[in-house]
Design an enzyme around this catalytic site. Structure first.
Site, mmCIF file in Angstrom:
data_model
loop_
_atom_site.group_PDB
_atom_site.id
_atom_site.type_symbol
_atom_site.label_atom_id
_atom_site.label_comp_id
_atom_site.label_asym_id
_atom_site.label_seq_id
_atom_site.Cartn_x
_atom_site.Cartn_y
_atom_site.Cartn_z
ATOM 1 C CB ILE A 1 -0.987 -0.007 1.185
ATOM 2 C CG1 ILE A 1 -2.142 0.973 0.915
ATOM 3 C CG2 ILE A 1 -0.292 0.277 2.511
ATOM 4 C CD1 ILE A 1 -3.326 0.788 1.827
ATOM 5 N N GLY B 1 3.494 -4.173 11.171
ATOM 6 C CA GLY B 1 2.590 -4.380 10.034
ATOM 7 C C GLY B 1 2.526 -3.217 9.067
ATOM 8 C CG ASP C 1 0.885 1.977 12.498
ATOM 9 O OD1 ASP C 1 0.565 1.897 13.705
ATOM 10 O OD2 ASP C 1 1.107 3.054 11.929
ATOM 11 C CE1 TYR D 1 -4.315 -4.321 17.289
ATOM 12 C CE2 TYR D 1 -5.983 -2.943 16.267
ATOM 13 C CZ TYR D 1 -4.899 -3.086 17.120
ATOM 14 O OH TYR D 1 -4.399 -1.985 17.788
HETATM 15 N N1 APR Z 1 0.767 -3.119 2.294
HETATM 16 C C1 APR Z 1 -0.469 -3.694 2.334
HETATM 17 N N2 APR Z 1 -0.870 -4.525 3.310
HETATM 18 C C2 APR Z 1 0.020 -4.794 4.290
HETATM 19 C C3 APR Z 1 1.327 -4.230 4.331
HETATM 20 C C4 APR Z 1 1.687 -3.372 3.266
HETATM 21 N N3 APR Z 1 2.901 -2.799 3.203
HETATM 22 N N4 APR Z 1 1.957 -4.705 5.447
HETATM 23 C C5 APR Z 1 1.085 -5.518 6.066
HETATM 24 N N5 APR Z 1 -0.071 -5.590 5.383
HETATM 25 C C6 APR Z 1 -1.294 -6.349 5.665
HETATM 26 C C7 APR Z 1 -1.188 -7.515 6.611
HETATM 27 O O1 APR Z 1 -0.682 -8.660 5.922
HETATM 28 C C8 APR Z 1 -2.656 -7.677 7.008
HETATM 29 O O2 APR Z 1 -3.350 -8.438 6.030
HETATM 30 O O3 APR Z 1 -2.195 -5.470 6.311
HETATM 31 C C9 APR Z 1 -3.180 -6.236 6.990
HETATM 32 C C10 APR Z 1 -3.386 -5.617 8.372
HETATM 33 O O4 APR Z 1 -2.431 -6.169 9.262
HETATM 34 P P1 APR Z 1 -1.737 -5.277 10.431
HETATM 35 O O5 APR Z 1 -0.793 -4.327 9.818
HETATM 36 O O6 APR Z 1 -1.207 -6.262 11.440
HETATM 37 O O7 APR Z 1 -2.930 -4.428 11.047
HETATM 38 P P2 APR Z 1 -4.073 -4.848 12.092
HETATM 39 O O8 APR Z 1 -4.391 -6.310 12.026
HETATM 40 O O9 APR Z 1 -5.150 -3.850 11.863
HETATM 41 O O10 APR Z 1 -3.375 -4.592 13.501
HETATM 42 C C11 APR Z 1 -3.101 -3.258 13.864
HETATM 43 O O11 APR Z 1 -0.816 -3.733 14.340
HETATM 44 O O12 APR Z 1 0.990 -2.716 13.377
HETATM 45 C C12 APR Z 1 0.172 -2.708 14.472
HETATM 46 O O13 APR Z 1 0.185 -0.412 15.178
HETATM 47 C C13 APR Z 1 -0.607 -1.422 14.599
HETATM 48 O O14 APR Z 1 -1.334 -1.962 16.816
HETATM 49 C C14 APR Z 1 -1.748 -1.886 15.453
HETATM 50 C C15 APR Z 1 -2.027 -3.285 14.932
#
Ligand code: APR
Length: 165
Positions: free
Chosen positions: A11, A32, A34, A121
């Site tokens: 993304i 992740g 973020d 999450y």
């Molecule tokens: N581009 C697109 N999708 C991504 C990327 C990227 N660069 N990196 C990770 N993902 C995907 C993951 O594979 C997952 O399918 O984004 C989706 C959301 O995963 P997370 O990033 O773990 O987010 P979430 O499950 O909402 O958890 C949020 O994680 O990173 C921490 O600070 C954040 O505490 C919060 C929690």
């Protein structure tokens, strides 16, 4: 009515007006997507996030995109999956609706979402995808494009199936 697309990829590389970040309530970064967004945007992103005073689960707040191709980042906080009996569906719908409302307020025409809550999450992608796509179709008015950008085969398959329905 926005066109709703599903794509594999990172993304942070999306050339859209706004990308949505799957943040936590502190808005002070994490792992992740973020972590990827903060790394790509540079340190100014965190500096601006510090001024926002956090974000409630289900809500969304915008910052500039800094070194990202996207002009804005819309930070939203998804629900932690607890089995489905703790209002997770409503909160995940709210994440998408609020993010699209913020995008419209900014004047954005194109928005990219990750699979919010489907990583750390723990929200099952098979349950999140239909909800996310339906929310994009219901609340994507006045936008030209809503694109879901997915990592991983399972998540991509869930969103592609939801979008083909
Ligand atoms: N581009 C697109 N999708 C991504 C990327 C990227 N660069 N990196 C990770 N993902 C995907 C993951 O594979 C997952 O399918 O984004 C989706 C959301 O995963 P997370 O990033 O773990 O987010 P979430 O499950 O909402 O958890 C949020 O994680 O990173 C921490 O600070 C954040 O505490 C919060 C929690």
């Amino acid at each position: 009515m926005a066109s709703v697309e599903v794509a594999r990829g990172d993304i942070t590389a999306q050339r859209v007006d706004a990308i949505v970040n799957a943040a936590n309530e502190s808005l002070l970064g994490g792992g992740g997507v973020d972590g990827a967004i903060h790394r790509a945007a540079g340190p100014e992103l965190l500096s601006e996030c510090r001024l926002l005073g956090g974000c409630e689960t289900g809500d969304a707040k915008a910052t500039s995109g800094y070194r990202l191709p996207a002009r804005w980042v819309i930070h939203t906080v998804g629900p932690v999956w607890g089995g489905g009996g703790r209002g997770e569906r409503g909160l995940l719908d709210s994440c998408h609706r609020r993010s699209l409302d913020v995008a419209r307020e900014l004047g954005a025409r194109s928005v990219a979402f990750p699979a919010i809550s489907c990583g750390v999450y723990g929200y099952p992608a098979a349950l999140a995808a239909p909800l996310a796509v339906a929310a994009a179709r219901a609340h994507g008015h006045d936008l030209e494009l809503v694109r879901f950008v997915l990592f991983g085969d399972e998540t991509y398959a869930a969103f592609a199936a939801a979008a083909s329905g």
